[in-house]
Design a protein around this motif. Sequence first.
Motif, PDB file in Angstrom:
ATOM      1  N   ASP A  21      -0.385  -4.759  -3.640  1.00 44.44           N
ATOM      2  CA  ASP A  21      -0.493  -3.350  -4.022  1.00 44.44           C
ATOM      3  C   ASP A  21      -1.942  -2.863  -4.110  1.00 44.44           C
ATOM      4  OD1 ASP A  21       2.253  -3.061  -4.189  1.00 44.44           O
ATOM      5  OD2 ASP A  21       2.321  -3.643  -6.317  1.00 44.44           O
ATOM      6  N   LYS A  22      -2.897  -3.741  -3.918  1.00 41.86           N
ATOM      7  CA  LYS A  22      -4.302  -3.337  -4.019  1.00 41.86           C
ATOM      8  C   LYS A  22      -4.629  -2.347  -2.918  1.00 41.86           C
ATOM      9  CE  LYS A  22      -7.687  -6.091  -5.192  1.00 41.86           C
ATOM     10  NZ  LYS A  22      -8.745  -7.154  -5.175  1.00 41.86           N
ATOM     11  N   LEU A  23      -5.320  -1.257  -3.272  1.00 38.55           N
ATOM     12  CA  LEU A  23      -5.669  -0.243  -2.290  1.00 38.55           C
ATOM     13  C   LEU A  23      -6.853  -0.707  -1.453  1.00 38.55           C
ATOM     14  CD1 LEU A  23      -5.316   3.033  -4.370  1.00 38.55           C
ATOM     15  CD2 LEU A  23      -3.880   2.309  -2.454  1.00 38.55           C
ATOM     16  N   MET A  24      -6.634  -0.832  -0.155  1.00 33.03           N
ATOM     17  CA  MET A  24      -7.712  -1.180   0.766  1.00 33.03           C
ATOM     18  C   MET A  24      -8.395   0.075   1.295  1.00 33.03           C
ATOM     19  SD  MET A  24      -8.037  -4.534   1.107  1.00 33.03           S
ATOM     20  CE  MET A  24      -7.922  -4.523  -0.674  1.00 33.03           C
ATOM     21  N   TYR A  25      -7.641   1.132   1.460  1.00 38.20           N
ATOM     22  CA  TYR A  25      -8.158   2.433   1.908  1.00 38.20           C
ATOM     23  C   TYR A  25      -7.744   3.453   0.840  1.00 38.20           C
ATOM     24  CZ  TYR A  25      -8.644   0.228   6.533  1.00 38.20           C
ATOM     25  OH  TYR A  25      -8.985  -0.598   7.583  1.00 38.20           O
ATOM     26  N   PRO A  26      -8.490   3.541  -0.245  1.00 37.13           N
ATOM     27  CA  PRO A  26      -8.066   4.373  -1.381  1.00 37.13           C
ATOM     28  C   PRO A  26      -7.788   5.825  -1.017  1.00 37.13           C
ATOM     29  CG  PRO A  26      -9.872   2.936  -2.022  1.00 37.13           C
ATOM     30  CD  PRO A  26      -9.740   2.802  -0.538  1.00 37.13           C
ATOM     31  N   ALA A  27      -8.630   6.426  -0.173  1.00 34.47           N
ATOM     32  CA  ALA A  27      -8.447   7.841   0.163  1.00 34.47           C
ATOM     33  C   ALA A  27      -7.135   8.082   0.892  1.00 34.47           C
ATOM     34  CB  ALA A  27      -9.623   8.336   1.012  1.00 34.47           C
ATOM     35  N   ALA A  28      -6.656   7.065   1.593  1.00 33.17           N
ATOM     36  CA  ALA A  28      -5.408   7.195   2.352  1.00 33.17           C
ATOM     37  C   ALA A  28      -4.221   6.577   1.629  1.00 33.17           C
ATOM     38  CB  ALA A  28      -5.576   6.538   3.724  1.00 33.17           C
ATOM     39  N   GLY A  29      -4.474   5.934   0.483  1.00 35.68           N
ATOM     40  CA  GLY A  29      -3.392   5.269  -0.235  1.00 35.68           C
ATOM     41  C   GLY A  29      -2.820   4.083   0.518  1.00 35.68           C
ATOM     42  N   PHE A  30      -3.643   3.440   1.342  1.00 40.35           N
ATOM     43  CA  PHE A  30      -3.195   2.357   2.224  1.00 40.35           C
ATOM     44  C   PHE A  30      -3.507   1.020   1.572  1.00 40.35           C
ATOM     45  CE2 PHE A  30      -3.137  -0.052   6.276  1.00 40.35           C
ATOM     46  CZ  PHE A  30      -2.069   0.548   6.931  1.00 40.35           C
ATOM     47  N   THR A  31      -2.460   0.244   1.315  1.00 44.19           N
ATOM     48  CA  THR A  31      -2.592  -0.964   0.512  1.00 44.19           C
ATOM     49  C   THR A  31      -2.811  -2.217   1.355  1.00 44.19           C
ATOM     50  OG1 THR A  31      -0.226  -1.451   0.568  1.00 44.19           O
ATOM     51  CG2 THR A  31      -1.008   0.044  -1.181  1.00 44.19           C
ATOM     52  N   LYS A  32      -3.112  -3.297   0.659  1.00 43.10           N
ATOM     53  CA  LYS A  32      -3.252  -4.592   1.320  1.00 43.10           C
ATOM     54  C   LYS A  32      -1.932  -5.012   1.964  1.00 43.10           C
ATOM     55  CE  LYS A  32      -4.585  -9.346   0.277  1.00 43.10           C
ATOM     56  NZ  LYS A  32      -4.987 -10.256  -0.819  1.00 43.10           N
ATOM     57  N   GLY A  33      -0.830  -4.723   1.294  1.00 41.24           N
ATOM     58  CA  GLY A  33       0.471  -5.017   1.890  1.00 41.24           C
ATOM     59  C   GLY A  33       0.664  -4.286   3.209  1.00 41.24           C
ATOM     60  N   GLU A  34       0.176  -3.043   3.287  1.00 40.17           N
ATOM     61  CA  GLU A  34       0.295  -2.281   4.529  1.00 40.17           C
ATOM     62  C   GLU A  34      -0.650  -2.810   5.608  1.00 40.17           C
ATOM     63  OE1 GLU A  34       1.515   2.209   3.504  1.00 40.17           O
ATOM     64  OE2 GLU A  34      -0.118   1.461   2.246  1.00 40.17           O
ATOM     65  N   VAL A  35      -1.805  -3.331   5.202  1.00 41.04           N
ATOM     66  CA  VAL A  35      -2.698  -3.981   6.159  1.00 41.04           C
ATOM     67  C   VAL A  35      -1.998  -5.180   6.784  1.00 41.04           C
ATOM     68  CG1 VAL A  35      -4.811  -5.348   6.384  1.00 41.04           C
ATOM     69  CG2 VAL A  35      -4.843  -3.206   5.088  1.00 41.04           C
ATOM     70  N   ILE A  36      -1.391  -6.010   5.945  1.00 45.05           N
ATOM     71  CA  ILE A  36      -0.693  -7.192   6.437  1.00 45.05           C
ATOM     72  C   ILE A  36       0.486  -6.784   7.313  1.00 45.05           C
ATOM     73  CG2 ILE A  36       0.670  -9.200   5.737  1.00 45.05           C
ATOM     74  CD1 ILE A  36      -1.140  -9.344   3.233  1.00 45.05           C
ATOM     75  N   ASP A  37       1.210  -5.751   6.896  1.00 48.53           N
ATOM     76  CA  ASP A  37       2.335  -5.263   7.690  1.00 48.53           C
ATOM     77  C   ASP A  37       1.862  -4.780   9.064  1.00 48.53           C
ATOM     78  OD1 ASP A  37       5.200  -4.223   7.940  1.00 48.53           O
ATOM     79  OD2 ASP A  37       4.042  -2.378   8.216  1.00 48.53           O
ATOM     80  N   TYR A  38       0.749  -4.043   9.096  1.00 51.20           N
ATOM     81  CA  TYR A  38       0.221  -3.565  10.379  1.00 51.20           C
ATOM     82  C   TYR A  38      -0.106  -4.733  11.287  1.00 51.20           C
ATOM     83  CZ  TYR A  38      -3.051  -2.021  13.913  1.00 51.20           C
ATOM     84  OH  TYR A  38      -3.688  -1.826  15.114  1.00 51.20           O
TER      85      TYR A  38
END
Length: 307
Positions: A21-38
């Motif tokens: 759940d850690k925000l990797m791209y705070p301005a976009a609300g894009f989390t570490k989980g979403e990075v891994i998913d991508y």
Amino acid sequence: MPRDRFPVHIEGRDLELSNLDKLMYPAAGFTKGEVIDYYTRVAPVLLPHLEGRALTRIRYPNGVDGAHFFEKNKPGGTPSWVRLETMPVPGSTRARETLDFVVVDELATLVWVANLASLELHTPQWRIGHHPDLLVVDLDPGAPAALRECCAVAMLMRDRLAVDGLRAYPKTSGKKGMQLCVPISGEQDAEVVTGYAKRVAEELAAQVPGSITAKMARAVRPGKIFIDWSQNAAAKTTVAPYSLRALGEPTASTPLTWDEVSAMALGETPARQLTAAEVLDRVADHGDLLADLLTPGPSLPPASLAS
């Protein structure tokens, strides 16, 4: 096990994911989980471009707004199943003669790398143990020039390379500019590739001096496109196709068609970097637009014969 850690099993490999759940791209609300998913979803087209190449990671443990660092050597706690290659690193700032490079040849390693907050993935133009199989031309815009002007120069470079029997494939950098990737034979060393790229860059700069420069000095770049021929040096790396970039939005280095490049150069469509979500949609529609880079191309002409 802590609640923020999750064991996963991927193609016979066991690993642990954390802080999803850690925000990797705070301005976009894009989390570490979403990075891994991508990276998991783009893996079928990304992995062939990483295979066999020493990987340099740019890690952002606290997201794009926090501190970051380049990492070439294996990190502590590297699983035993991750492929490592020990290679010389002359001139290393860490006074080491060799480093143990990570090689991403499988999905589990890619997911492990992504879990370490390695947002950006960079590779050299050669596979381990071989000569360069890619020539890369980096087009870097000096403001107020931008991606649109890069597209115009890319078309000039494409046509110039075609005179020597070379076929160029475009991709955005994911940041400001773009790169052209050219499959070559893999039979010539990096000095030959760099020398050829420099000659062609200087030729185009001489033809269009008001818009193009082949000089490294930043003082001459404003308003021009810098054709960076030095990316072909053995020690250099270039952002991999489909890699994320560390900006406010989760943009990615995106393969393009030449029709798209032309439309952006002419102002028919907006010239902009594309996001991870857009890249996944494009892959679903087009597959890997850079698949031809995986097949060797022709040798570069000798210096005396370059057109």
